[in-house]
Design an enzyme around this catalytic site. Sequence first.
Site, PDB file in Angstrom:
ATOM      1  N   ASP A 276      -7.353  -3.552   5.890  1.00 30.16           N
ATOM      2  CA  ASP A 276      -7.422  -2.106   6.109  1.00 30.16           C
ATOM      3  C   ASP A 276      -7.699  -1.737   7.567  1.00 30.16           C
ATOM      4  O   ASP A 276      -8.849  -1.661   8.008  1.00 30.16           O
ATOM      5  CB  ASP A 276      -8.465  -1.454   5.203  1.00 30.16           C
ATOM      6  CG  ASP A 276      -8.238   0.051   5.084  1.00 30.16           C
ATOM      7  OD1 ASP A 276      -7.559   0.613   5.956  1.00 30.16           O
ATOM      8  OD2 ASP A 276      -8.738   0.659   4.119  1.00 30.16           O
TER       9      ASP A 276
ATOM     10  N   ASN B  18     -13.354  -4.315   2.412  1.00 30.69           N
ATOM     11  CA  ASN B  18     -12.321  -4.625   3.400  1.00 30.69           C
ATOM     12  C   ASN B  18     -12.450  -6.032   3.973  1.00 30.69           C
ATOM     13  O   ASN B  18     -11.740  -6.375   4.920  1.00 30.69           O
ATOM     14  CB  ASN B  18     -12.363  -3.610   4.545  1.00 30.69           C
ATOM     15  CG  ASN B  18     -11.917  -2.228   4.100  1.00 30.69           C
ATOM     16  OD1 ASN B  18     -11.158  -2.098   3.141  1.00 30.69           O
ATOM     17  ND2 ASN B  18     -12.384  -1.201   4.789  1.00 30.69           N
TER      18      ASN B  18
ATOM     19  N   LYS C 234       0.856  -1.193   0.000  1.00 31.12           N
ATOM     20  CA  LYS C 234       0.000   0.000   0.000  1.00 31.12           C
ATOM     21  C   LYS C 234       0.890   1.240   0.000  1.00 31.12           C
ATOM     22  O   LYS C 234       1.763   1.384   0.869  1.00 31.12           O
ATOM     23  CB  LYS C 234      -0.946   0.010   1.196  1.00 31.12           C
ATOM     24  CG  LYS C 234      -1.901   1.202   1.174  1.00 31.12           C
ATOM     25  CD  LYS C 234      -3.167   0.950   1.964  1.00 31.12           C
ATOM     26  CE  LYS C 234      -2.959   1.029   3.451  1.00 31.12           C
ATOM     27  NZ  LYS C 234      -4.256   1.075   4.181  1.00 31.12           N
TER      28      LYS C 234
ATOM     29  N   ASP D   3     -13.848   0.676   9.832  1.00 24.11           N
ATOM     30  CA  ASP D   3     -14.147   0.910   8.421  1.00 24.11           C
ATOM     31  C   ASP D   3     -14.787  -0.341   7.838  1.00 24.11           C
ATOM     32  O   ASP D   3     -14.197  -1.027   6.997  1.00 24.11           O
ATOM     33  CB  ASP D   3     -12.866   1.260   7.661  1.00 24.11           C
ATOM     34  CG  ASP D   3     -13.153   1.850   6.280  1.00 24.11           C
ATOM     35  OD1 ASP D   3     -14.348   2.039   5.956  1.00 24.11           O
ATOM     36  OD2 ASP D   3     -12.198   2.115   5.538  1.00 24.11           O
TER      37      ASP D   3
END
Length: 482
Positions: free
Chosen positions: A301, A288, A154, A283
């Site tokens: 995530d 995810n 990432k 989240d």
Amino acid sequence: MRVSDLPRRAVTRTAKLATLPAGLMGRTALGLGKRLGGRPAEIVAAEIQQRTAEQIFRVLGELKGGAMKLGQALSIFEAALPPEIAGPYRATLTKLQESAPPLPARTVHQVLAGDLGPSWRDAFLEFDDSPRAAASIGQVHHAVWQDGRPVAVKIQYPGAGRALLSDFNQISRVARLFGILMPGLEVKPLLDELRDRVAEEIDYQLEAGSQRAFAEAYAGDPDIYVPPVVQATDHVLITEWMDGTPLSKIIESGSQEERNRAGILFTRFLFSGPARAGLLHADPHPGNFRMLPDGRLGVLDFGAVDRLPNGLPPFIGKLLRIIHGDGDIREAEDELREQGFLRPGIDVDPDALYAFLAPLAEPSRLDCFKFSREWLRSEAARVADPRSSNLGRRLNLPPSYVLIHRVSTEGIGVLSQLESEGNFRAEMIRWMPGYEVDGRDPEPARPADPDRSSHPDPGPSHPDPGPSHPDPGPSEPDLAPA
């Protein structure tokens, strides 16, 4: 405009945000003139609120990159707005995020060289320059680590973090605008909390620490899997690659059995995180989560987490127990005041308060509940009831509940998209402090009878998907998870 251009556009971004207070002054002056001309004050106030919301969300929607993340964080205000205002805002953010161009390979290589060193390629056997996924402040590449492990790399967009915090500082200067949207809200401390949480989301070292904590807490778990962290720097996060079926695919074409298992494991993970890891994954978007071939739920995530070393607040369990047991609604009001959801001087009608809270407790009231889009749409329709709409706008959101609110908002939306059925009550009670009394779980209640004389028909909650990701589903926010 590329996200790498963000720092050079700072003057333009500041100028756009500066239009917000000027617009409010103009609308307020116009409203005063209308009241002097005989228009009812409440109608004028509603017009000012709607136009203020439209301007705020239009300006945020025009700002790319970090401002999209800012808009996502501010979705709590969207929850209090009618669909005709909130809908276009979500659509704007979705369009911008879906059309965000990827970083060119040259820029990706520069970030990797800056964080991993000029010999960064030696760390990988393979590296794919084409991103597999993109978000508002970063993108993900597939690679093979030096020991042969497939990994996810990432990479944060250059300058996105600075632009995001700059936007937030500008927004904080016009905090009173959000007070118009939700008159019961204490805005300044809430925006300060949101800024701190967003600052954490751009700290990849901090995210790596959170992911390590989750991976350790769920190591060897038969139902939940968190990929280990391989390496982390300020702008690069490398974790083991995880294949599987995204929840979005289960939502689109999964069997009922797959939907049910995904929903239960999704709920178990969200509720158990604070107790097992001292953290809440904040989240809960379908992108995810993956259903792995062996039946486990894989989780991605960890940039947005809530640090809850003592587990979820007992307040939530107490509130649900009162509603489930048809207890004294004044006890619930006392809890809300003690926690700061009702500010001093805000009075509420007990029946209206029960009507507002009861739908929030419905999924955990029964031993078996089926989430569905129809159920969520019926809750959305109740928002039109002026009693509950007005009550919702008079409630405050204490800063410490910001991310819990976000999870409840989006989590219920995901479960409704899945149309999952199961014993969600058991998952809630197992991990929810404050619900049991003297170690005993109150008996499951039957569905509320709309004809009961002691309380009105349960009133509206506030469905709101929140603009967090490209394909958010409708969701239901406010005080407690299902």
